[in-house]
Enzyme design. Structure first.
Site, mmCIF file in Angstrom:
data_model
loop_
_atom_site.group_PDB
_atom_site.id
_atom_site.type_symbol
_atom_site.label_atom_id
_atom_site.label_comp_id
_atom_site.label_asym_id
_atom_site.label_seq_id
_atom_site.Cartn_x
_atom_site.Cartn_y
_atom_site.Cartn_z
ATOM 1 N N PRO A 2 0.832 -1.198 0.000
ATOM 2 C CA PRO A 2 0.000 0.000 0.000
ATOM 3 C C PRO A 2 0.871 1.253 0.000
ATOM 4 O O PRO A 2 1.793 1.376 0.807
ATOM 5 C CB PRO A 2 -0.788 -0.132 1.306
ATOM 6 C CG PRO A 2 -0.771 -1.591 1.616
ATOM 7 C CD PRO A 2 0.564 -2.073 1.140
ATOM 8 N N GLU A 3 0.599 2.167 -0.910
ATOM 9 C CA GLU A 3 1.355 3.409 -0.993
ATOM 10 C C GLU A 3 0.445 4.563 -0.612
ATOM 11 O O GLU A 3 -0.669 4.355 -0.131
ATOM 12 C CB GLU A 3 1.959 3.551 -2.389
ATOM 13 C CG GLU A 3 2.924 2.413 -2.709
ATOM 14 C CD GLU A 3 3.676 2.609 -4.024
ATOM 15 O OE1 GLU A 3 3.641 3.708 -4.588
ATOM 16 O OE2 GLU A 3 4.294 1.640 -4.491
ATOM 17 N N LYS A 57 2.561 7.550 4.758
ATOM 18 C CA LYS A 57 1.758 6.327 4.678
ATOM 19 C C LYS A 57 1.239 5.891 6.050
ATOM 20 O O LYS A 57 0.858 4.743 6.250
ATOM 21 C CB LYS A 57 2.561 5.212 4.010
ATOM 22 C CG LYS A 57 2.876 5.516 2.536
ATOM 23 C CD LYS A 57 3.375 4.309 1.775
ATOM 24 C CE LYS A 57 4.791 3.947 2.137
ATOM 25 N NZ LYS A 57 5.324 2.857 1.275
#
Length: 273
Positions: A2-3, A57
């Site tokens: 996940p970015e 993030k």
């Protein structure tokens, strides 16, 4: 992994269910993630979630009893469900349960994320050392050009460095460099002011577009509503080794740069000699 767009999508997905809610219980099934889950989290009964935000993030839950820092790691995801709706699975490590019966469930097969408590997230060491947000007014061509001086590192590694700018992960770095016409191995110090203008512009465009489309559809990422993101449907180079460039027809190549697979078009992204 996940970015930034995936984390922003997660934030927007869970916020309506958590903002203003009172924490009933935080159930920790796996203590050891990337770092040990903070013991304080299991003593937050009665805390009110007054705001949710994102920095890089990290998803941050701001409560009346301190802040909760959540990182999705390599394969983490967040889901919203009703209490007792579904038994916890093997990789469901943390549940945050509100008094009205909503559950924020953290799933992470690789266990490389984190759930940390801190009195003030803005002062936490993981946050204070971060560079500017890529979609903020602080991330400018002038800033990027100044930071790139005397940096011999490849431009791809340079823009993926969270000390320089946060949230430009591998997927979006590859896509941005393609759109900017820059070879990923170009030394950062060789960037011109004009190239920095173009690069900053496309980084903002790529990330903004990905957020609108819900993040990138990869095997490890699912939105909080259970739907996949859609940005992977329009990726130009990432994951397309051996396929034709959409702009010129040249075959997309891949090379390991900074221990990451990097995808580029050798015709559209020429490395100066």
């Amino acid at each position: 992994m996940p970015e930034l767009p995936e984390v922003e999508t997660s934030l927007r997905g869970v916020e309506p269910y958590l903002h203003g809610k009172i924490i009933k219980q935080i159930v920790v099934r796996t203590q050891k993630l990337r770092w040990a889950v903070s013991d304080e989290l299991q003593h937050m009964q009665g805390a009110k979630i007054v705001a949710l935000s994102r920095r890089a993030k990290y998803l941050i839950l701001h409560t009346t009893q301190g802040d909760i820092l959540i990182h999705l790691g390599m394969s983490g995801s967040l889901g919203i469900l009703q209490e007792n709706q579904q038994p916890a699975g093997k990789h469901d490590h943390v549940d945050l349960i509100t008094q009205d019966g909503m559950v924020l469930r953290y799933n992470d097969p690789r266990k490389f994320g984190c759930w940390l408590w801190t009195k003030n997230a803005e002062q936490h060491e993981l946050i204070t050392r971060l560079g500017p947000e890529p979609l903020s007014e602080s991330f400018t061509a002038a800033y990027l050009f100044a930071r790139s001086r005397n940096k011999t590192v490849a431009v791809k590694n340079f823009i993926m460095n969270n000390d320089i700018v946060v949230g430009v992960g591998n997927i979006y770095a590859c896509e941005s460099l393609f759109m900017a016409g820059l070879h990923p191995e170009l030394a950062a110090q060789n960037l011109t002011e004009k190239q920095c203008e173009r690069l900053v512009k496309v980084i903002k465009e790529v990330l903004a577009k990905a957020i609108i489309q819900g993040g990138t559809t990869l095997k490890d990422f699912i939105q909080p509503d259970g739907k996949p993101g859609y940005f992977a449907q329009v990726l130009q180079v990432y994951g397309r080794k051996g396929e034709a460039c959409n702009d010129c027809g040249t075959i997309i190549e891949a090379k390991v740069i900074g221990q990451r697979n990097s995808y580029f078009c050798p015709h559209c992204q020429i490395l100066p000699r």
